[in-house]
Design an enzyme around this catalytic site. Structure first.
Site, short mmCIF file in Angstrom:
data_model
loop_
_atom_site.label_atom_id
_atom_site.label_comp_id
_atom_site.label_asym_id
_atom_site.label_seq_id
_atom_site.Cartn_x
_atom_site.Cartn_y
_atom_site.Cartn_z
N LYS A 117 0.82 -1.21 0.00
CA LYS A 117 0.00 0.00 0.00
C LYS A 117 0.85 1.26 0.00
O LYS A 117 2.01 1.27 0.43
CB LYS A 117 -0.95 -0.01 1.20
CG LYS A 117 -2.01 -1.11 1.15
CD LYS A 117 -3.06 -0.84 0.11
CE LYS A 117 -4.09 -1.98 0.02
NZ LYS A 117 -4.94 -2.08 1.19
N ARG A 173 -3.86 -10.33 4.55
CA ARG A 173 -4.10 -10.40 3.10
C ARG A 173 -2.87 -9.84 2.40
O ARG A 173 -2.50 -8.69 2.61
CB ARG A 173 -5.35 -9.60 2.74
CG ARG A 173 -5.76 -9.66 1.28
CD ARG A 173 -7.06 -8.90 1.07
NE ARG A 173 -7.52 -8.96 -0.31
CZ ARG A 173 -7.14 -8.09 -1.26
NH1 ARG A 173 -6.31 -7.10 -0.98
NH2 ARG A 173 -7.61 -8.22 -2.50
#
Length: 285
Positions: free
Chosen positions: A230, A264
């Site tokens: 991210k 995840r």
């Protein structure tokens, strides 16, 4: 390293049977990300050919993935994702989903559309993963309840607002989602909460959500964290998505220490190794 808050651990018996073995372990389960899309932020276009998608799923399973999370529409947490119709999403899924389900590892369907989730669950997917936490498609909660499937409820915002108290916003969002779930008949033991790292948040807000992850233990539900590659990592050390393995591992280990039950990740082998080694070391402390 505890995969569950003490409250959630005490409710283990009421958890969905699929979730229960993962929640009982001293380290998080790892959910491998499989994007069959042309435009996902990190790996768009790499696995939208069916044979490549199936081979990637096999590789993640061999690397230790407990779950394969398959998405056919980019929900990239920045700008540039192209919305697609349910028909297009289904067209991307149909050539790959049955083959991946047949590999024998639980499959999660990453979709905000109830029609797509319904199709995938009918085809053998075991978990629904809604990036809008049951608050975008009014039929999603009823579909999930009808299938009796676990549901990942993720926090999201349409707009980034640096001035808000992001934790308060997340707590309110989750309370609304849980009310929707209860009214639809989804048992609490079927619900996993996801703070939605990077979605509707500044880089600092994403890091606050990770640092204060333990505050969500008040719901007594397992937590899923997906910080993989991210953009908040780039705010600390300048890097492109493919260069963020170290930051991803760091964020995921912090998340595991603060109670995440599922991680995840794109980089399954490295993540599996990290969470299991960390748990083994902590067990000797």
């Amino acid at each position: 390293m505890s995969a569950l808050s003490p409250h959630a651990a005490s409710d283990l018996a009421s958890s969905h049977p699929l979730l229960r073995p993962w929640l009982a372990r001293p380290y998080p389960a790892v959910m491998g990300i499989l994007n069959v899309t042309p435009d996902s932020f990190s790996d768009g276009g790499r696995f939208n050919a069916p044979d490549r998608a199936i081979e990637q799923a096999r590789g993640m399973i061999a690397a230790g993935a407990d779950i394969i999370d398959i998405g056919a529409e980019s929900t990239r947490p920045y700008t540039g994702a192209e919305p697609v119709t349910a028909e297009e999403e289904l067209a991307r899924l149909k050539p790959v989903l049955p083959a991946i389900v047949a590999l024998g590892v639980p499959v999660s369907i990453d979709s905000m559309k109830s029609r797509v989730a319904d199709f995938a669950l009918e085809q053998g997917a075991a978990i629904a993963n809604d990036v809008w936490g049951l608050q975008r498609d009014p039929a999603m909660a009823e579909i999930v309840a009808a299938h009796g499937a676990p549901i990942v409820v993720m926090h999201n915002r349409a707009d980034v607002d640096p001035g808000i108290d992001i934790i308060a916003d997340m707590l309110g969002f989750f309370a609304r989602s849980l009310d929707i779930a209860a009214k639809a008949g989804i048992p609490a033991g079927n619900i996993v909460l996801d703070p939605g790292i990077g979605f509707g948040k500044t880089a600092e807000q994403s890091m606050i959500a990770l640092a204060r992850l333990g505050e969500f233990a008040r719901f007594g539900l397992p937590l899923l964290v997906g910080a993989s590659r991210k953009r908040f990592i780039n705010s600390v050390v300048t890097s492109e998505p493919q260069q963020r393995l170290g930051g991803s591992i760091a964020a995921h280990l912090i998340a595991a220490q603060r109670g995440a039950a599922i991680i995840r990740a794109h980089d399954v082998a490295e993540t599996v190794q990290a969470v299991r080694v960390a748990a083994s070391i902590e067990a000797l402390g």
